[in-house]
Design an enzyme around this catalytic site. Structure first.
Site, PDB file in Angstrom:
ATOM      1  N   THR A  76      19.857 -36.158 -84.483  1.00 25.00           N
ATOM      2  CA  THR A  76      20.324 -35.057 -83.714  1.00 25.00           C
ATOM      3  C   THR A  76      20.270 -33.517 -84.393  1.00 25.00           C
ATOM      4  O   THR A  76      19.887 -32.674 -84.169  1.00 25.00           O
ATOM      5  CB  THR A  76      21.742 -35.005 -83.067  1.00 25.00           C
ATOM      6  N   ASN A 161      12.529 -43.884 -76.866  1.00 23.60           N
ATOM      7  CA  ASN A 161      13.789 -44.478 -77.060  1.00 23.60           C
ATOM      8  C   ASN A 161      14.179 -45.370 -75.936  1.00 23.60           C
ATOM      9  O   ASN A 161      14.843 -46.344 -76.110  1.00 23.60           O
ATOM     10  CB  ASN A 161      14.913 -43.492 -77.591  1.00 23.60           C
ATOM     11  N   CYS A 336      23.163 -42.349 -74.669  1.00 24.11           N
ATOM     12  CA  CYS A 336      23.992 -41.133 -74.411  1.00 24.11           C
ATOM     13  C   CYS A 336      24.091 -40.689 -72.955  1.00 24.11           C
ATOM     14  O   CYS A 336      25.101 -39.895 -72.737  1.00 24.11           O
ATOM     15  CB  CYS A 336      23.073 -39.880 -75.064  1.00 24.11           C
TER      16      CYS A 336
END
Ligand code: PLP
Length: 412
Positions: A76, A161, A336
């Site tokens: 990130t 991902n 997430c």
């Protein structure tokens, strides 16, 4: 054969830290505790030596020079530094103005790429967000079509991902180099799994993270090219001037040692691990698709990671499905976003409808996944889906030959 429950098939969210990595980290807590920035005593030098070894291990895994590795807190941060740092450095106009430069990315990128890009649009940059094709693969031709005179940065992930698809990174990089455009790739799901060479793959900036490759959480790196072209970045975190001024802050020495060791292990074991996991993934996919109708594997059939599969199950409801297979740790959407009940924006960007996106599961295999676990998972999933469909009026109607797309549903 007995298996330990729940079975962990969420290695794309995070991987268990390899015990060999933990072992390698211990001296950095117990014995070598100096600040690597302390230049005038042995405690500092010893820490700096550990960091230097790790820097070489990371560099070696990706074909870089060790001076090109900037340690961060993970992907990130690496993505933020790469995208905001490059935009600020290569802006065509000063802050406060519009038309500062054009950036290209894609709709199925990770939020850690999309949100920095969104921020940049507020700061006067123009961002093109490409819609991926149904197979999820971003090609160099798509980037070429989107390029403009004022394009300064392209950021396209190496492997996705959620669906594991692989973009045309070396080709996109070559195109960017031809045009003098900086090329960043979020390689979090790629590095450590697949062979990487930043030189021959034409990458200028590359993000990687330890906890996606059997290292600890909270540490990663950004590769920053130093030659042809020399890439410069505006720092996002300012202070003591560590990491060539690009990322201040005392280095996380134990974490960095762990990252280095994780890279070394991946370099040695990547080929055999891929072969093993690919076989298991194929078995898993064939087991499920062979025993169930109305299932689809999402993303390109071949251009994808060996250890990850994302399957949509028609005529089952996503939440009930998750409940029915509680003893398998998987993910619907990414870690997430799976906290919300929204279907995955990644699947939606491929043109998959809300219902099917909602009843999709990502299964990602890893270093400790066994064949017995895969057998168990196939059984569980097949039984669960059949059972849920028995309760589904839609599945009944479909089997009676009713075209569900033509049904007039009563308004709620
Ligand atoms: C996990 C992940 C990230 C975030 O990495 P952290 O190290 O957890 O910050 C970014 N991009 C991709 C593709 C990821 O899979």
């Amino acid at each position: 054969m007995s298996v330990k429950l729940p079975i962990y098939l969420d290695n794309a969210a995070t991987t268990r830290t390899d015990p060999r990595v933990v072992e390698a980290m211990l001296p950095a807590f117990n014995d070598v505790y100096g600040n690597p920035g302390s230049r005038n005593h042995r405690y500092g030098w010893e820490s700096e030596d550990l960091v230097d070894t790790a820097r070489r291990q990371v560099a070696s895994l990706i074909g870089a020079d060790r001076k090109e590795v900037i340690f961060t807190s993970g992907s990130t941060e690496s993505n933020n530094l790469a995208i905001k740092g490059a935009a600020s450095m290569y802006a065509k106009k000063p802050a406060g103005q519009t038309g500062r430069g054009h950036i290209i990315t894609a709709a199925h990128e990770h939020k850690a790429v999309l949100d920095p890009c969104k921020r940049l649009t507020k700061e006067g940059f123009d961002v093109t967000i490409l819609d991926p094709p149904a197979d999820g693969v971003i090609t160099a031709a798509m980037i070429k079509d989107a390029m403009r005179e004022d394009t300064i940065l392209v950021t396209i992930m190496w492997a996705n991902n959620e669906i594991g698809t692989i973009n045309e990174v070396p080709e996109i990089g070559a195109l960017c180099h031809e045009r003098g455009v900086i090329f960043h790739t979020d390689a979090t799901q790629w590095v450590g799994k697949m062979p990487t060479n930043v030189s021959t793959d034409n990458v200028d900036l590359l993000s990687l993270s330890a906890h996606k490759m059997y290292g600890p959480m909270g540490v990663g790196a950004l590769y920053v090219r130093r030659r042809r072209p020399r890439v410069r970045l505006t720092a996002m975190i300012e202070g003591g001037g560590q990491e060539r001024g690009m990322r201040s802050g005392t280095l996380n020495v134990p974490g960095i040692v762990g990252l280095g060791k994780a890279c070394e292990i991946c370099a040695h074991e990547m080929d055999s691990e891929n072969e093993r996991l690919h076989k298991l993934r194929v078995k898993l996919e064939q087991g499920i698709t062979g025993k169930l109708d109305h299932v689809q594997i999402n993303g390109h059939a071949d251009k994808r990671l060996p250890h990850l599969t994302n399957i949509s199950y028609g005529f089952v409801e996503g939440e009930s499905m998750m409940m029915a297979i509680k003893e398998i740790a998987v993910s619907s959407g990414s870690a997430c976003t799976s906290a919300s009940l929204e279907p995955s924006y990644v699947l939606k960007s491929l043109g998959i409808g809300d219902d099917l996106a909602h009843s999709s599961l990502r299964m990602s295999l890893g270093r400790w996944t066994t064949e017995a676990e895969i057998d168990y998972v196939i059984d569980k999933v097949v039984v669960a889906v059949k059972k849920l469909r028995e309760l589904s009026p839609l599945y009944d109607m479909h089997n009676e030959g009713i075209d569900l797309s033509k049904v007039q549903w009563a308004a709620h």
